[in-house]
Design a protein around this motif. Structure first.
Motif, PDB file in Angstrom:
ATOM      1  N   LEU A  87     -25.121  -5.127  23.388  1.00 16.86           N
ATOM      2  CA  LEU A  87     -24.645  -5.999  24.385  1.00 16.86           C
ATOM      3  C   LEU A  87     -23.466  -6.047  25.142  1.00 16.86           C
ATOM      4  O   LEU A  87     -22.624  -6.094  26.208  1.00 16.86           O
ATOM      5  CB  LEU A  87     -24.514  -7.647  24.138  1.00 16.86           C
ATOM      6  N   LEU A  88     -22.475  -4.766  24.115  1.00  8.10           N
ATOM      7  CA  LEU A  88     -21.004  -4.615  24.706  1.00  8.10           C
ATOM      8  C   LEU A  88     -21.851  -3.569  25.343  1.00  8.10           C
ATOM      9  O   LEU A  88     -20.721  -3.368  26.426  1.00  8.10           O
ATOM     10  CB  LEU A  88     -20.000  -4.278  23.414  1.00  8.10           C
ATOM     11  N   ARG A  89     -22.807  -2.571  25.467  1.00  8.37           N
ATOM     12  CA  ARG A  89     -23.073  -1.522  26.782  1.00  8.37           C
ATOM     13  C   ARG A  89     -23.280  -2.130  27.577  1.00  8.37           C
ATOM     14  O   ARG A  89     -23.833  -1.086  29.057  1.00  8.37           O
ATOM     15  CB  ARG A  89     -23.738  -0.354  26.046  1.00  8.37           C
ATOM     16  N   GLY A  90     -23.890  -3.586  27.992  1.00 10.09           N
ATOM     17  CA  GLY A  90     -24.153  -3.414  28.823  1.00 10.09           C
ATOM     18  C   GLY A  90     -23.394  -4.450  29.527  1.00 10.09           C
ATOM     19  O   GLY A  90     -22.252  -4.514  30.128  1.00 10.09           O
ATOM     20  N   GLU A  91     -23.858  -5.502  30.906  1.00 10.35           N
ATOM     21  CA  GLU A  91     -23.446  -5.933  31.722  1.00 10.35           C
ATOM     22  C   GLU A  91     -22.327  -6.729  31.496  1.00 10.35           C
ATOM     23  O   GLU A  91     -22.753  -7.440  30.511  1.00 10.35           O
ATOM     24  CB  GLU A  91     -24.546  -6.375  32.714  1.00 10.35           C
ATOM     25  N   PRO A  92     -21.340  -6.328  31.602  1.00  6.46           N
ATOM     26  CA  PRO A  92     -19.848  -7.468  31.390  1.00  6.46           C
ATOM     27  C   PRO A  92     -20.904  -9.057  31.093  1.00  6.46           C
ATOM     28  O   PRO A  92     -21.098  -9.570  32.217  1.00  6.46           O
ATOM     29  CB  PRO A  92     -18.437  -6.980  32.042  1.00  6.46           C
ATOM     30  N   HIS A 112     -13.034  -3.764  20.328  1.00  5.23           N
ATOM     31  CA  HIS A 112     -11.266  -3.584  20.917  1.00  5.23           C
ATOM     32  C   HIS A 112     -11.812  -2.109  22.228  1.00  5.23           C
ATOM     33  O   HIS A 112     -11.044  -2.875  23.078  1.00  5.23           O
ATOM     34  CB  HIS A 112     -10.371  -3.091  20.416  1.00  5.23           C
ATOM     35  N   ASP A 113     -12.702  -1.279  22.022  1.00  3.70           N
ATOM     36  CA  ASP A 113     -12.390   0.069  22.730  1.00  3.70           C
ATOM     37  C   ASP A 113     -13.118  -0.720  24.475  1.00  3.70           C
ATOM     38  O   ASP A 113     -13.374  -0.036  25.003  1.00  3.70           O
ATOM     39  CB  ASP A 113     -13.074   0.781  22.186  1.00  3.70           C
ATOM     40  N   VAL A 114     -14.308  -1.556  23.826  1.00  2.00           N
ATOM     41  CA  VAL A 114     -15.091  -1.704  25.116  1.00  2.00           C
ATOM     42  C   VAL A 114     -14.847  -3.258  25.642  1.00  2.00           C
ATOM     43  O   VAL A 114     -15.421  -3.742  27.495  1.00  2.00           O
ATOM     44  CB  VAL A 114     -16.975  -1.246  24.603  1.00  2.00           C
ATOM     45  N   GLY A 115     -14.807  -3.974  24.913  1.00  2.00           N
ATOM     46  CA  GLY A 115     -14.606  -5.572  25.076  1.00  2.00           C
ATOM     47  C   GLY A 115     -13.208  -5.833  25.281  1.00  2.00           C
ATOM     48  O   GLY A 115     -12.214  -5.527  24.906  1.00  2.00           O
ATOM     49  N   VAL A 116     -13.279  -7.570  25.274  1.00  4.85           N
ATOM     50  CA  VAL A 116     -11.775  -7.925  24.322  1.00  4.85           C
ATOM     51  C   VAL A 116     -12.494  -8.936  23.667  1.00  4.85           C
ATOM     52  O   VAL A 116     -13.282  -9.640  24.251  1.00  4.85           O
ATOM     53  CB  VAL A 116     -11.025  -8.220  25.512  1.00  4.85           C
ATOM     54  N   SER A 117     -11.480  -8.512  22.634  1.00  4.36           N
ATOM     55  CA  SER A 117     -12.244 -10.396  21.239  1.00  4.36           C
ATOM     56  C   SER A 117     -10.717 -11.214  22.040  1.00  4.36           C
ATOM     57  O   SER A 117      -9.550 -11.167  22.315  1.00  4.36           O
ATOM     58  CB  SER A 117     -12.055  -9.517  20.011  1.00  4.36           C
ATOM     59  N   VAL A 118     -11.959 -12.560  21.566  1.00  5.38           N
ATOM     60  CA  VAL A 118     -10.701 -13.494  21.875  1.00  5.38           C
ATOM     61  C   VAL A 118     -10.808 -14.709  20.550  1.00  5.38           C
ATOM     62  O   VAL A 118     -12.084 -14.661  20.209  1.00  5.38           O
ATOM     63  CB  VAL A 118     -11.266 -14.851  23.205  1.00  5.38           C
ATOM     64  N   TRP A 119      -9.979 -14.787  19.970  1.00  5.91           N
ATOM     65  CA  TRP A 119     -10.075 -15.376  18.956  1.00  5.91           C
ATOM     66  C   TRP A 119     -10.174 -16.941  18.365  1.00  5.91           C
ATOM     67  O   TRP A 119      -9.032 -17.156  19.474  1.00  5.91           O
ATOM     68  CB  TRP A 119      -9.080 -15.067  17.762  1.00  5.91           C
ATOM     69  N   LEU A 120     -10.946 -18.087  18.839  1.00 10.33           N
ATOM     70  CA  LEU A 120     -10.700 -19.743  19.254  1.00 10.33           C
ATOM     71  C   LEU A 120     -10.722 -20.103  17.422  1.00 10.33           C
ATOM     72  O   LEU A 120     -11.019 -20.094  16.926  1.00 10.33           O
ATOM     73  CB  LEU A 120     -12.100 -20.001  19.123  1.00 10.33           C
ATOM     74  N   ARG A 121      -9.214 -20.093  17.568  1.00  8.48           N
ATOM     75  CA  ARG A 121      -8.561 -20.666  16.481  1.00  8.48           C
ATOM     76  C   ARG A 121      -8.711 -22.535  16.657  1.00  8.48           C
ATOM     77  O   ARG A 121      -7.853 -22.660  17.170  1.00  8.48           O
ATOM     78  CB  ARG A 121      -7.084 -19.609  16.098  1.00  8.48           C
ATOM     79  N   ALA A 122      -9.253 -21.854  14.981  1.00 11.65           N
ATOM     80  CA  ALA A 122      -9.374 -23.978  14.623  1.00 11.65           C
ATOM     81  C   ALA A 122      -8.771 -23.978  13.289  1.00 11.65           C
ATOM     82  O   ALA A 122      -9.077 -23.342  12.153  1.00 11.65           O
ATOM     83  CB  ALA A 122     -10.669 -24.803  14.940  1.00 11.65           C
ATOM     84  N   ASP A 123      -7.968 -25.274  13.123  1.00 15.69           N
ATOM     85  CA  ASP A 123      -7.550 -25.506  11.797  1.00 15.69           C
ATOM     86  C   ASP A 123      -8.997 -26.013  10.980  1.00 15.69           C
ATOM     87  O   ASP A 123      -9.936 -26.840  11.646  1.00 15.69           O
ATOM     88  CB  ASP A 123      -6.475 -26.924  11.444  1.00 15.69           C
TER      89      ASP A 123
END
Length: 197
Positions: A87-92, A112-123
């Motif tokens: 999926l990372l190698r496909g269309e954004p 990290h190299d191909v995309g961007v990670s977003v942590w949805l931080r919840a308690d």
């Protein structure tokens, strides 16, 4: 704030549009809202939403719980890494990952190299409220699921903290509000959201 408003402010003009240059990978615990927020985020960005767990289920023609039971967690994790890589190698797009996906060094590096990670931080309390009645969580099929969730939460926090961006979840925030907060975080990364007129 909408995507258009965020980009217009950044570009200094009204009506700026954006192109997603990298896949946005949502990471975090089960119950953090990755699927719901991811769907809304994809809609706001005008791209496709993908879910790594759904892709695995479709390919295996079995539920995650069935895969865990029949083939074990290592087999599942190997398939998960394959799907994320494809999926990372496909269309954004916006990609929601399972709670354990970001624990893998290889997955983290690739994201990290191909995309961007977003942590949805919840308690922990919010996570428990969201998952306690679900029967689709194989890792919580224990004698004390709340304690299991706590142990997973504590073990996984150090890995999630390595995400490129962090967006805080809160019970009072709507799914659309959470998606907008992710857009605001992404707007600080010109390598992810490219403005265009």
């Amino acid at each position: 704030m909408s995507l258009r408003q965020v980009l217009a402010r950044r570009a200094g003009k009204r009506g700026a549009m954006a192109r997603l240059a990298k896949t946005v990978v949502l990471v975090g615990m089960m119950g953090a809202g990755k699927t719901a927020v991811g769907t809304a985020l994809a809609r706001q960005l005008g791209v496709e939403f993908r879910d790594s767990d759904e892709e695995i289920v479709r390919a295996a023609n079995r539920t995650i719980a069935e895969i865990f039971e029949r083939d074990g967690e290592p087999f599942f994790r190997a398939r998960e890494s394959e799907v994320i890589g494809r999926l990372l190698r496909g269309e954004p797009c916006v990609l929601s990952t399972g709670g354990g996906a970001f624990l893998s060094d290889a997955n983290r590096q690739l994201i990290h190299d191909v995309g961007v990670s977003v942590w949805l931080r919840a308690d922990l309390d919010l996570l428990w409220q969201r998952v306690r009645h679900k029967t689709t969580r194989p890792l919580l099929r224990t004698a004390n699921p709340r304690q299991t969730l706590r142990e997973l939460y504590e073990a996984r926090q150090p890995f999630y903290s390595k995400a490129d961006l962090v967006v805080e979840s809160a019970a009072e925030r709507s799914v659309e509000d959470m998606a907008s907060r992710v857009v605001e975080a992404l707007a600080r990364r010109p390598d992810v959201l490219e403005s265009r007129s």
